[in-house]
Structures are given as C-alpha cells and as structure tokens.
Design a protein around this motif. Sequence first.
Motif, PDB file in Angstrom:
ATOM      1  N   PRO A   5       0.833  -1.097  -0.032  1.00  0.00           N
ATOM      2  CA  PRO A   5      -0.029   0.057   0.017  1.00  0.00           C
ATOM      3  C   PRO A   5       0.886   1.363  -0.009  1.00  0.00           C
ATOM      4  CG  PRO A   5       0.060  -1.063   2.037  1.00  0.00           C
ATOM      5  CD  PRO A   5       0.771  -1.854   1.128  1.00  0.00           C
ATOM      6  N   ARG A   6       0.446   2.368  -0.873  1.00  0.00           N
ATOM      7  CA  ARG A   6       1.170   3.344  -0.801  1.00  0.00           C
ATOM      8  C   ARG A   6       0.741   4.371   0.273  1.00  0.00           C
ATOM      9  NH1 ARG A   6       4.087   4.445  -5.213  1.00  0.00           N
ATOM     10  NH2 ARG A   6       3.775   2.782  -7.054  1.00  0.00           N
ATOM     11  N   ASP A   7       1.292   4.117   1.599  1.00  0.00           N
ATOM     12  CA  ASP A   7       0.764   5.028   2.576  1.00  0.00           C
ATOM     13  C   ASP A   7       2.056   5.965   3.433  1.00  0.00           C
ATOM     14  OD1 ASP A   7       2.352   3.123   3.588  1.00  0.00           O
ATOM     15  OD2 ASP A   7       0.833   2.089   4.590  1.00  0.00           O
ATOM     16  N   ARG A   8       3.023   5.826   2.538  1.00  0.00           N
ATOM     17  CA  ARG A   8       4.466   6.644   3.204  1.00  0.00           C
ATOM     18  C   ARG A   8       4.762   7.739   2.124  1.00  0.00           C
ATOM     19  NH1 ARG A   8       7.806   1.228   5.194  1.00  0.00           N
ATOM     20  NH2 ARG A   8       6.110  -0.060   5.496  1.00  0.00           N
ATOM     21  N   GLY A 618      -1.603   9.061  -6.429  1.00  0.00           N
ATOM     22  CA  GLY A 618      -0.935   8.201  -5.494  1.00  0.00           C
ATOM     23  C   GLY A 618       0.622   7.783  -5.501  1.00  0.00           C
ATOM     24  N   ARG A 619       0.962   7.456  -6.703  1.00  0.00           N
ATOM     25  CA  ARG A 619       2.368   7.444  -7.117  1.00  0.00           C
ATOM     26  C   ARG A 619       3.110   8.884  -7.010  1.00  0.00           C
ATOM     27  NH1 ARG A 619       0.354   4.278 -11.321  1.00  0.00           N
ATOM     28  NH2 ARG A 619       0.503   5.705 -12.739  1.00  0.00           N
ATOM     29  N   ALA A 620       2.541   9.766  -7.438  1.00  0.00           N
ATOM     30  CA  ALA A 620       3.222  11.328  -7.199  1.00  0.00           C
ATOM     31  C   ALA A 620       3.372  11.603  -5.712  1.00  0.00           C
ATOM     32  CB  ALA A 620       2.075  12.221  -7.989  1.00  0.00           C
ATOM     33  N   LEU A 621       2.651  11.110  -4.730  1.00  0.00           N
ATOM     34  CA  LEU A 621       2.904  11.747  -3.466  1.00  0.00           C
ATOM     35  C   LEU A 621       3.279  10.686  -2.458  1.00  0.00           C
ATOM     36  CD1 LEU A 621      -0.481  13.665  -3.119  1.00  0.00           C
ATOM     37  CD2 LEU A 621       1.700  14.470  -3.298  1.00  0.00           C
ATOM     38  N   LEU A 622       3.114   9.199  -2.845  1.00  0.00           N
ATOM     39  CA  LEU A 622       3.170   8.487  -1.579  1.00  0.00           C
ATOM     40  C   LEU A 622       4.211   7.161  -2.295  1.00  0.00           C
ATOM     41  CD1 LEU A 622      -0.237   8.383   0.102  1.00  0.00           C
ATOM     42  CD2 LEU A 622       1.888   9.452   0.889  1.00  0.00           C
ATOM     43  N   SER A 623       5.017   6.879  -1.199  1.00  0.00           N
ATOM     44  CA  SER A 623       5.919   5.455  -1.643  1.00  0.00           C
ATOM     45  C   SER A 623       4.978   4.256  -0.713  1.00  0.00           C
ATOM     46  CB  SER A 623       7.085   5.907  -1.101  1.00  0.00           C
ATOM     47  OG  SER A 623       8.065   6.656  -1.608  1.00  0.00           O
ATOM     48  N   ALA A 624       5.722   3.107  -1.071  1.00  0.00           N
ATOM     49  CA  ALA A 624       5.338   1.691  -0.662  1.00  0.00           C
ATOM     50  C   ALA A 624       6.518   1.127   0.030  1.00  0.00           C
ATOM     51  CB  ALA A 624       4.656   0.791  -1.399  1.00  0.00           C
ATOM     52  N   ASN A 625       6.445   0.218   0.837  1.00  0.00           N
ATOM     53  CA  ASN A 625       7.558  -0.508   1.291  1.00  0.00           C
ATOM     54  C   ASN A 625       8.756  -0.986   0.358  1.00  0.00           C
ATOM     55  OD1 ASN A 625       6.120  -2.386   0.364  1.00  0.00           O
ATOM     56  ND2 ASN A 625       5.869  -3.755   2.279  1.00  0.00           N
ATOM     57  N   ASN A 626       8.106  -1.496  -0.636  1.00  0.00           N
ATOM     58  CA  ASN A 626       9.055  -1.810  -1.779  1.00  0.00           C
ATOM     59  C   ASN A 626       9.100  -1.040  -3.182  1.00  0.00           C
ATOM     60  OD1 ASN A 626       6.532  -2.655  -2.649  1.00  0.00           O
ATOM     61  ND2 ASN A 626       7.288  -4.897  -3.285  1.00  0.00           N
ATOM     62  N   ASP A 627       8.751   0.285  -2.928  1.00  0.00           N
ATOM     63  CA  ASP A 627       8.634   1.134  -4.076  1.00  0.00           C
ATOM     64  C   ASP A 627       8.661   2.493  -3.417  1.00  0.00           C
ATOM     65  OD1 ASP A 627       7.818   2.715  -6.302  1.00  0.00           O
ATOM     66  OD2 ASP A 627       6.257   1.398  -6.831  1.00  0.00           O
ATOM     67  N   LEU A 628       9.960   2.958  -3.198  1.00  0.00           N
ATOM     68  CA  LEU A 628      10.199   4.186  -2.440  1.00  0.00           C
ATOM     69  C   LEU A 628      10.838   5.120  -3.476  1.00  0.00           C
ATOM     70  CD1 LEU A 628      13.388   4.993  -1.440  1.00  0.00           C
ATOM     71  CD2 LEU A 628      13.097   2.814  -0.691  1.00  0.00           C
ATOM     72  N   THR A 629      10.522   6.589  -3.384  1.00  0.00           N
ATOM     73  CA  THR A 629      10.911   7.632  -4.032  1.00  0.00           C
ATOM     74  C   THR A 629      11.582   8.724  -3.039  1.00  0.00           C
ATOM     75  OG1 THR A 629       9.119   7.360  -5.673  1.00  0.00           O
ATOM     76  CG2 THR A 629       9.917   9.575  -5.283  1.00  0.00           C
ATOM     77  N   TYR A 808      11.990   1.082   2.144  1.00  0.00           N
ATOM     78  CA  TYR A 808      11.431   2.158   2.504  1.00  0.00           C
ATOM     79  C   TYR A 808      12.207   2.493   4.112  1.00  0.00           C
ATOM     80  CZ  TYR A 808       8.913   6.458   3.618  1.00  0.00           C
ATOM     81  OH  TYR A 808       8.515   7.723   3.998  1.00  0.00           O
ATOM     82  N   ALA A 809      11.922   1.437   4.883  1.00  0.00           N
ATOM     83  CA  ALA A 809      12.223   1.549   6.460  1.00  0.00           C
ATOM     84  C   ALA A 809      13.916   1.597   6.389  1.00  0.00           C
ATOM     85  CB  ALA A 809      11.840   0.355   6.840  1.00  0.00           C
ATOM     86  N   ALA A 810      14.562   0.881   5.433  1.00  0.00           N
ATOM     87  CA  ALA A 810      15.987   0.805   5.393  1.00  0.00           C
ATOM     88  C   ALA A 810      16.432   2.206   4.711  1.00  0.00           C
ATOM     89  CB  ALA A 810      16.449  -0.205   4.403  1.00  0.00           C
ATOM     90  N   VAL A 811      16.010   2.987   4.141  1.00  0.00           N
ATOM     91  CA  VAL A 811      16.312   4.431   3.732  1.00  0.00           C
ATOM     92  C   VAL A 811      15.915   5.290   4.965  1.00  0.00           C
ATOM     93  CG1 VAL A 811      15.786   6.374   2.222  1.00  0.00           C
ATOM     94  CG2 VAL A 811      16.142   3.695   1.307  1.00  0.00           C
ATOM     95  N   GLU A 812      14.910   5.071   5.403  1.00  0.00           N
ATOM     96  CA  GLU A 812      14.385   5.921   6.497  1.00  0.00           C
ATOM     97  C   GLU A 812      15.693   5.835   7.913  1.00  0.00           C
ATOM     98  OE1 GLU A 812      10.092   7.141   8.455  1.00  0.00           O
ATOM     99  OE2 GLU A 812      10.583   5.143   8.435  1.00  0.00           O
TER     100      GLU A 812
END
Length: 823
Positions: A5-8, A618-629, A808-812
């Motif tokens: 889910p894109r929630d980050r 959604g893609r423009a604003l939010l990342s997912a756990n295995n899809d980060l921007t 995402y968590a790793a980059v964070e």
Amino acid sequence: MATGPRDRPHFLLRDNGAAEPYRRPNRKIDPPALPQRNRQAHAQALALAVGGAVAAAEQQLAETGVTAFETRGFYLEFDLPASEGAAIDQLANRQQKMEVVAVREPEGDGGIVKASVFVPERAKNYFLNKIEQYRSTDTDKGRPRNEPLISRIETAQLASARSLFTDDAALFPPDQQLAVWWEIWLREGRREKFEAIAAALEIELRQHAIRFPEREVVLALASTVTMDRVVARSDTIAELRRAKDTPAFFKGLGGAEQRAWTDDLAGRVQVSQTAGDVAICLLDSGVRRTHPLIEPVLSIDDWHTINPAWGADDTPAWQGHGTRMAGVALYNDLIDPLASEDAVELQYRLESVRILPPGDADENRPDLYGAITGEAIARAEIQAPHRSRVVATAITSTAPSRGRASSWSASIDQLCFETDAQRLILIAAGNIRVDLSPADHLVRNDIEPLDDPAQAWNAITVGAFTNKVDVIDAPFAGYAPIAPAGELSPASRTSVTWDRQWPVKPDIVMEGGNLAHDGVNPGEPIDDLRILTTHFRPENRYFSTIGDTSSATAQAAKLAAEIMVSRPGLWPETVRALLVHSAEWTPAMAARVTACHGNKTQLQSILRRYGYGVPNLGRALLSANNDLTLMIEDDIRPFQREGSGSVKMRDMKLHLLPWPKDNLLALGAEPVEVRVTLSYFIEPNPGERGWTRRHRYASHGLRFQMKTATESVDEFRARINQAARNEEEGTPVNVGESWLLGTFRDSGSLHSDFWRGTAADLAERDAIGIYPVGGWWKEKPYLDRYNEKARYSLIVTIRAPGAAVDLYAAVETILKTEIVAQV
C-alpha cells in the motif's frame, strides 16, 4: 508479492549534492575539413557578388527620404552549404557591430542555408577586405587567410524582407501589395525607432509586445513592399514571421440537465480552510462563476479579464469552454461525484482570466498571445501574490508548431523561468481539426504536430488518451468507438514528426474521451464518450460535456494542484517532475513499447506519441515499502568566466544516495527497477539564427548519469566530466547499459529514464551526477548571465515489485542516522 500500500510520504532532500569543479579531459580536436575551392576563381566570384550587393545598399541608403530612417547600414544575405553551418557564427563581429539576425535552414537534407547579417555603413568593406585577404595573403601555415570563413560561403546578395522571413516559406505573402499582419522580431533596443518608422509609413501596430534577452516582438500590418522598404533603410528588424497566434480549440457538445443532481452535489461541497494557498488559474473564455458548483471557490476578486470591455463572464461565442474547463479542474468527470453520497472537499481556489475576445471582428485579428498570457497571469498574481499556482490553458494556435520556438512558446518558457513566482504552466497539445475515421487513428495522430505553444520546453504539455469505449445511448446503437481502451484519443496531436533535438511532447496524457463512428461516416463526439462537466448557462442547464486535450489539460491541472496542496513549498520544477515521474503507460501503450524490441527509433516515436503516460496522484505523493521515491531539490552554478576570457564549465553536483545496500544485496538476482527524472527551467533566447552553439535557445542544459556497479566514485567523476565534454563536442555520450531511452532522454529541459537489472547490481549504483552542458549563458558572455545559478529537481524511485522487502524503512533508518551524525 505486489507493491504494498502507498501510505508513506516520499523522502524530500534539499541541497543533497556536493559541488565539484568540472575538469576538462585532455583531447586533441581536429578541425573539420574545409570545402575545396579554386582560390582565385572563388575569390573573384564572391568579390563580385558582395561588391554588387554593397553598391546596391549604398544606392538604397541614398534614397531614404524619410526622417525616421536614421541608421546607416544594410543587410547582406549569405548562402552557405548546409554542411558548413559552422561559418554562421563567423559572419558576426561584435567589434564592428555586425550581427547575424536571421537564418533560413534548407527544407530537406543538404541544400543551402541562408544567413542574413546586418552590416553598419562604416563596416561596408569588411567582407570585401576579408575576400581580398583570402585571395592574396597566406597564413604562417601556408593556407589562404580567412579560409575557414570565405571558403564556406557560396555567394551573397543584398537582403530583402524575404531574406529575414524565417517562417514556413508557404506563408510568405504571394501578393507584395497586400497588407498582412507580420510578427516583427526587433533587434535589441530598436523598438522606439521602429515605432517612429511605422508612424511615418502609416504601418498599424498592435498594442502588445514581448521582450526577450536579445529581441523584442511586435505585430504590424503592412505589405511586403513596405517591409522591403523598412529592411532596406533601417537596422531595426532581425527577422519576420507571419502573425498566426489566433485561438482555436475543439468546441464540444451539450449534455443533459439535472438540477436535482446539481443541488445534491452542491450541498456536499466543502471548501478547505487552506484552499486559498493554492489556485488553478484558467486562461480561457471566462468562467460563469454563478454556477452553484463553481461559485464556492471562484471569488469575484479572482475573476479577471485582460480587456474590461469584454467582461470576465463566459459567453456563447466559445460555447462556454472556460466554464466547462472549470468543472473538470474542480471535479474531474462529474459523473462520479454526482453518483456518490460522500462529501467533496475542494482544497484549492479557482481563478479565471478571460483572454478570448467576444465573437466579433476582434476574433479574427491576430495578437501576441505570449504577451497576453503574461498579462493574464500577472492579473491573477497581483490579486493573490502569496499563492502557489497552476496555470492551465487549452487555447492554442491554428498553426501547428514545428518544434522550434515561437514568440508564444518562448514567452511561456520565460514565465516558467521566473523563479520568484510559484507557478507551473500546463498547455493542451491541441486537437486535430479534420474528420477522423478508424483508419486514421494513430496514423493521423502521428502526422499532426502539436499546436503552438505546446512546444514550450518548461511547460507541461498535456495530450489525451481514453478509456471511454462504451456506447450506451440508444440513438447511437450500432456505433463503435474509434480508439480502443487505453489508446490515444483520436484528436490528440503528437510530436512524432519533430526532429530529434526538440523536446518530447506531450509530457503526459489524461482522459480526453473518444469519438464514435457508424462504419460509414467520420467519427463524431457523443456524450457517452465524453467527460461530464459544468454548463456556462446554469439558469437553463447545469451540465455539458467536454473532451480531447481540453479536458485532459483541466484534469492535469487538478492533479498538479493536489500535489501542491499535499506537499506545500515544493518548487514548480518538482511538481512538474512528479507529474511526469508518476506517469505510466497503459497496457495498450506498454504493449507498443515492448513491441519495439529495443529499436530506439521506434521507441522514440512511441514516446513522442504518448509522452510518459498517465500520471497518478498516489504514485506522485506516496511511497510503498518496496517502491520508494527520493525527491531532491538543489541548484548548480553551471558556468564561470576566467578573467576577461571565455566562459567555461564550472561545477557538477554529485549526489550520494541513501541506498539500502544490505537489503538489495540480500535480494541478489531479484529483478528491480530504477526511474530517474531531472527537471529544471531554462531561460529562453529565441530567434532563428541557425541554432549554432552561439545561438542556442536554452540558457543551459543539465544531464544526469548514474554510477555503475563496477565504478569507483573517482571513476564515476571522470566519466561525468568526459560526458560533459562529449556533449559539447557533439560526440556520442555513454549513459551506461540497461537504460530504456538512453541519450534520447536528453532533449528539452525534463529528462526521465528507466533502468532495469538485478538487486545486487543496483546495490552499488548509489550515486547520481548532475552536470551542465552549454547554452547561451555560456556562449554569450556579453549578456552577463554566465554567473547565474540554476535550480533543479531530481526524483529517484527504486522498485522491487516482486520482493517481500521493506526498502523504505531501510532508507528511513539511513537518513535518521545521517541526521544524528550531523548533529
């Protein structure tokens, strides 16, 4: 595993890059071979041609007869083989105040380039002296003196109005006595003098003018005979084009009236308390602000017109186009919010500036829509200067662009470049205005170039695709849609026929509806295949329909405004990048990309048809756990001047990325994807002067390169420096393997590309370099722009769509550790 889910929120890094000096690699450069000439015969023929032209010019100057003609000088037109364009810059001489003013390229391959040069009377023998030195004097190396210039010139003649005409040859007036509207590109500082000449010769001028770094553009009504007289006896004009910036767009059909639905939706509309921070500014035919679905967010203070005599309201002359655009900009397709029972929150304001005249004689008079566009935006910004603003227009010229800049498109580039204003400009690609049938679909799209000003480099150009294929209305039983689902809308224009150096346009596509056909007659717009929107006469009916690139542009404006609302403070360059970066090709489009099988030429045509696809909020604003921007906003100082000498490359920026190396290495051979988008605004310097290095349109260019898995950081630095040099010299640039678009991504001022490989390989690709390439900031030091900074936005996305991993968590964690270390 699919994408989670894109929630980050995307990561935003500002000033992430480390500036490093550009180090020019050593290389011996061999000059290009010169044409083989019979020295004496060529000098004699050229001296005869130039001497005759100078004598004719002297006679013209002696016959001036008008007080306003004060300047003593004339124009010479030189013929050069197309292969010898390098000589164009040598025709100018700043010390002698000689300027290349206009260059007419040959229509096809080969042929003759015609370059016009203004020559002051005191320098009338300049070229004759050069020719004589070529004939009689040798250099220390035993070559004819001035050979690099004189050997490349075929012949010369006295210039006329036709010589300075840089538009399509077919547009030059066949009747020399007939008065037509000209677009006059004036030399710097000559406007007052030209106006005096116009008054003396009773030339009618239009009110508006546009100023660029070296040119000022006005409109004048005159015959070719009169323009010949002005060219022969003054130094005011740099080039001539036909005035053709008249508005045109597809006019849609009406829809069904449903007052009860309107009242229900109006009762559910809520306006956010922060709505005044962001606005969509429509430049169109005006908006009927009393419509109950529009009035909540269109204040009378934000309701403008460029001509008070017209009023700000929408009118029947344009079939309520502005009001129909407004409905889409606020609600997208009204079908969904009308059918819903949920509250609808409007998070931004609407602004309207009427730029179209009423349906009278003024409608057919040309004007400088570049100046009008600037004036319209200024009215909105003076009223509410604090707002971030999406400026949207579906008003385009009836004359398709060729990719080259016009006064209108260059004005839009200039308006985007003014970084003090938080504005992003969106333009419709334009619609095909001929009957269309299923056999024409895509073929017709590919051969119909975008309308002016959709070629603007800095604006987002919006084309139209469609998913509307269901014909339900009983009167149209048996009709079928022309375009299949996911394909380009039938009327959407493209840049497939443009040369490679021009930007990829459209940038994105949005829903534009479809056409229906009965198998015999051309396709026609029907309500089932269009977008439901607001009608401009709510006293009679509430709903209308709209389609093609108008509806697509309004939807894109809504999407851009929603990004600005969600991430306040982002640069317009970043919002632009997110629109493109979030775009994906539909399955129908992606199938055509796959069918190219890596054929770059075919792939380029596909990209010029669809742009980068359909953006997604959604893609423009939010990342997912295995899809980060990662979003990076930074700046660079591209050039520097060494003392009083020439301008050189100065800096590049190295971005060391917070890469989740351990996670990627653990994934090993798992396929992953990277997408990189670089967005910046160029300062335009338009004019048809050969597009040599000295006369480049763009102030500067930027490029990106990504470190390969086997390179050290030092080796990567060396490769970036080599790439910058290769780009300057026109030699192939190595962008590395596995990139989808390669060097084709480098046209324009927005660059996006896709890399696919293994996670283990990606683990070591942890740096991106941004480096400058030349532009007129570098080539024209006398304009004092060489020390300017250039902003840019860099968007990087890592996707591991089949992996159960939290990148995402790793980059964070990496970013938090870096912050702690800095503290």
